[in-house]
Design an enzyme around this catalytic site. Structure first.
Site: not given
Length: 808
Positions: A356, A544-545, A550, A652, A656
């Site tokens: 991952h 998100k985290r 990110k 993901t 969504k």
């Protein structure tokens, strides 16, 4: 199930009296919630047992999915929908003067994960059940989860998430199936009938007690699977009663606390020696317990465990469960008496692995001294796997000495868990096409040369029934009205919505659904934070985290730039925007926690500045979880997917958001590329460095953040504002972030991508003004999103990795 309202009311009253021992009118909300869950469980129990019996008798191959995380969210609304009884239950409860909505609010999210890894695992369990695959989750029953996030003066504070304070009525404790897990101790060898045997002595025993949760999916009661979560408990006879009786309570209870801590929290801080030990204990704990329970269950029907690969698949979700490989070897050799070669063949054919990450620091490595101390026999087996791998490499590829060294399991005093997972599995998959290509061409290129057919791609997927049908009932009702309900079981039928791309009436209804969802989220923001936001504004969302790659920082700097422009000219032709953030930072990750503080500090400045006339607002919603996510995804206009290209394996959340009609503003990273290919590049906004360009900089150097700082005036201004008193000095001095951009040469290319990012946002802002164009883009994204259903993902796993049958 209880299709008539009156039948439900009668059954519910009886169940309430049975479980609570009081009349309904005296019950608390928790009592009423618990009684409803008990009633549903009573209906499920015989079907659950029958499903297990049928799988056993018919000898269907079964899948065991090992994961540190399972973010299952709230089960009550999910299971009512899957059972097709929500309307009956809601009407029946209304007759009893009970609000179903209040009972749903009473249920707490199961704190069994943090981010995409856990949500993916939950989606996969759902799709396995729907497709009729006997597939079971195996994880840890965390008493306090990761943590409950609170904001104190803009800073993240972590408090225990007591989701189990009142118990969890969906689970069944099964102490009779408990497994003893052994840590530490000594290994003694004996020669028994000419065979060397290994005996583990003086070990520290821990009892792993399973709690089972039924996994049911939509319209398929014939296949009810199982999520088994393990709780660490002390072995009764190990309790130090002598110390307790002489008054040394601390010593007596200390042992119990040390054992129970194994299943207290997800991802304990591993910056200390004790924290690293605890993490490794967790990983072995649920692996050893899970494999032992699998062998116990299947051995009686198999006779010989040599048939194990034909009857089960063990899938490891990331490197955390990689100890499945040496532990299965230990069971087969030490307990079943197999020779090494037979045990190794069975292990490799049974286990498969999903990678991952491309972040080297996320590919777990354990110091040898900790490993040998905690898991002496397992370490011996890993040493032998590594030794035999080196011999095999020398025989098969005698000139590849550097490659053999780079792919070894034991290197530089550490155990490399990803290398163990690759060598010990028959399949290794990435989770988007780009991610898999990066693994093959960069991170795992040596392994790809050695095991070319082993590496493959399985793009992630999401449960469209959970995140569209249930989370967005207005939109799902509109879709069903237009194309029928076949999309619920065959998500590829969402593509039939393309027939409505030129239908102004339908596009108007689509916009109406979005607005209603934005009103609902606006109310949540008002009630939780006291901030009033305009549902007619663009909801521009990044959830998100919190992590440097990110790039929440890139998003914040863009908002700072917009604010700067509005301060100069509040009449700029910008559509009003509400910028929404959510996500947790790891407790020991100082930089990520500083980013949260920066977001909240900016929000306080922007939201209270009358000069900009409320054109923009900034919100950070605390304690992001599945339930909150189900409110956020349907309300988004713009989906921020702006990780540094090559760093996000798939994502993901992007799927969504897409499925709920948001337009992606993102980098060419992870599954964003596949979204662009499906929806068309004109219906998504992609900007910034490519993965190839990023990898070139990482491998060859040549990036100079100071040059980018001077070349883009807007980037220079907002970077300087981190330290020049823009945030009122003192508390608002974000020097560490400033240094990360300039002194540390901007590891994740925030400055390089800043100007292209602001330009891409400006174009989207302009597009939003054309409502027909925007709604058409949203419709096309929804229509093309069926390809990202986890049903598709699981079919690919089933056909190409696990080799199990399924419906559809």
């Amino acid at each position: 199930m209880l299709l008539r309202v009156d039948d439900f009311c009668e059954a519910y009253r009886a169940k309430f009296a049975e479980t609570q021992g009081k009349v309904l009118e005296e019950g608390s909300l928790w009592d009423k919630y618990q009684a409803l869950v008990s009633l549903i469980n009573g209906y499920l129990a015989p079907k659950w047992v029958e499903s297990k019996r049928r799988d056993y008798i018919e000898e269907q191959k079964q899948v065991y999915y090992f994961s540190m995380e399972f973010l299952i969210g709230k089960l009550l609304p999910h299971y009512l929908s899957n059972l097709g009884i929500r309307d009956v239950v809601e009407e029946g409860l209304n007759k009893l003067d009970i609000s179903l909505e209040e009972l749903v609010e009473t249920e707490r999210d199961a704190a069994l994960g943090n981010g995409g890894l856990g949500r993916l695992a939950a989606c996969f369990l759902d799709s396995m059940a729907y497709l009729g695959i006997p597939g079971h989750g195996n994880g840890i029953r965390y008493k306090y989860g990761l943590f409950k996030q609170k904001m104190i003066n803009g800073f993240q504070a972590e408090v225990p998430d007591g989701w189990l304070d009142n118990g969890y009525p969906w689970e069944i404790r099964k102490p009779e199936k408990a497994v003893m897990v052994r840590f530490k101790g000594d290994i003694r060898t004996e020669n028994v009938d000419g065979r060397l045997t290994f005996i583990h002595e003086n070990y520290e025993p821990v009892m792993a007690v399973p709690y089972d949760i039924p996994v049911i999916s939509y319209n398929n009661m014939d296949s009810i699977n199982n999520l088994r979560l393990w709780s660490a408990e002390p072995v009764a006879e190990e309790f130090d009663l002598e110390s307790f009786n002489r008054g040394d309570i601390r010593q007596a209870v200390g042992y119990m606390s040390e054992i129970e801590a194994i299943s207290y929290i997800l991802y304990p801080d591993d910056s200390t020696h004790v924290g690293r030990e605890l993490r490794l204990k967790q990983e072995y704990f649920f692996v050893a317990a899970g494999l032992e329970s699998i062998i116990r269950y299947h051995k009686p029907r198999l006779g010989s465990l040599k048939e194990l690969p034909q009857k089960i698949s063990v899938h490891i979700n990331d490197t955390h469960p990689a100890l499945c490989i040496p532990e299965l070897m230990r069971i087969l050799i030490d307990e079943e008496g197999m020779d090494w070669d037979d045990a190794w063949e069975i292990t490799q054919r049974t286990i498969s692995y999903t990678n991952h990450t491309v972040m080297p620091e996320a590919l777990e490595r354990w110091p040898i001294d900790i490993f040998k101390y905690l898991l002496p026999r397992v370490y011996m087996i890993i040493e032998e796997i590594d030794r035999r791998y080196a011999i095999e490499m020398n025989l098969r590829h005698p000139g590849w000495t550097d490659m053999a060294r780079n792919t070894a399991i034991i290197q530089d005093g550490q155990v490399f868990m990803a290398n163990l997972a690759i060598i010990g599995s028959h399949s290794v998959n990435g989770v988007s096409q780009l991610h898999t290509d990066i693994l093959k061409n960069y991170l795992l290129k040596d392994f790809d040369r050695i095991y070319h057919s082993k590496l493959n791609n399985k793009t992630n997927g999401i449960s469209h029934r959970r995140f569209l049908m249930e989370a967005n009932p207005g939109l799902s009702g509109l879709i069903t009205e237009a194309i029928g309900d076949g999309w619920i079981e065959r998500p590829e039928e969402l593509e039939n919505l393309l027939d409505y791309r030129d239908d102004g009436t339908f596009l108007g209804k689509l916009a109406g659904c979005k607005y209603e969802n934005k009103v609902a989220l606006s109310n949540i923001i008002r009630d939780r934070m006291g901030i009033k936001v305009d549902p007619a504004s663009v909801f521009d969302i990044q959830v998100k985290r919190i992590h440097a790659y990110k790039r929440q920082l890139l998003n914040i700097m863009r908002i700072m730039d917009i604010y700067n422009q509005l301060k100069i000219n509040p009449n700029l032709p910008y559509v009003p925007h509400t910028f929404i953030f959510a996500g947790k930072a790891a407790p020991g990750y100082h930089f990520a926690k500083t980013i949260i503080k920066l977001i909240n500090t900016l929000a306080d400045k922007v939201n209270n500045d009358p000069d900009i006339k409320g054109i923009i607002k900034v919100v950070f919603l605390e304690n992001f979880n599945v339930t909150l996510a189900e409110k956020i995804y349907p309300a988004a206009d713009i989906s921020q997917q702006i990780s540094t290209a090559s760093r996000e394996a798939s994502g993901t959340g992007n799927m969504k958001f897409m499925m709920n009609g948001a337009i992606t503003l993102g980098t060419p990273d992870g599954a964003n590329i596949e979204i662009a290919k499906l929806a068309g590049e004109e219906n998504i906004s992609i900007f910034g460095l490519t993965a190839e360009e990023v990898m070139h900089f990482y491998q060859n150097g040549g990036y100079d953040s100071w040059e980018e700082y001077h070349n883009c005036m807007k980037a220079k201004i907002v970077t300087d504002q981190l330290i020049n008193g823009f945030f009122n000095g003192g508390e608002g001095d974000f020097r560490d972030i400033y240094y990360s951009l300039l002194r540390d040469n901007d590891e994740f290319f925030v400055l390089k991508d800043f100007c292209p990012y602001t330009e891409a946002w400006f174009k989207l802002n302009h597009s939003y003004k054309d409502s027909i164009k925007w709604n058409t883009m949203a419709l096309i994204n929804i229509a093309k999103s069926g390809a990202f259903s986890s049903d598709r993902s699981i079919r690919e796993y089933a056909d190409e990795i696990w080799h199990v049958s399924h419906k559809g």
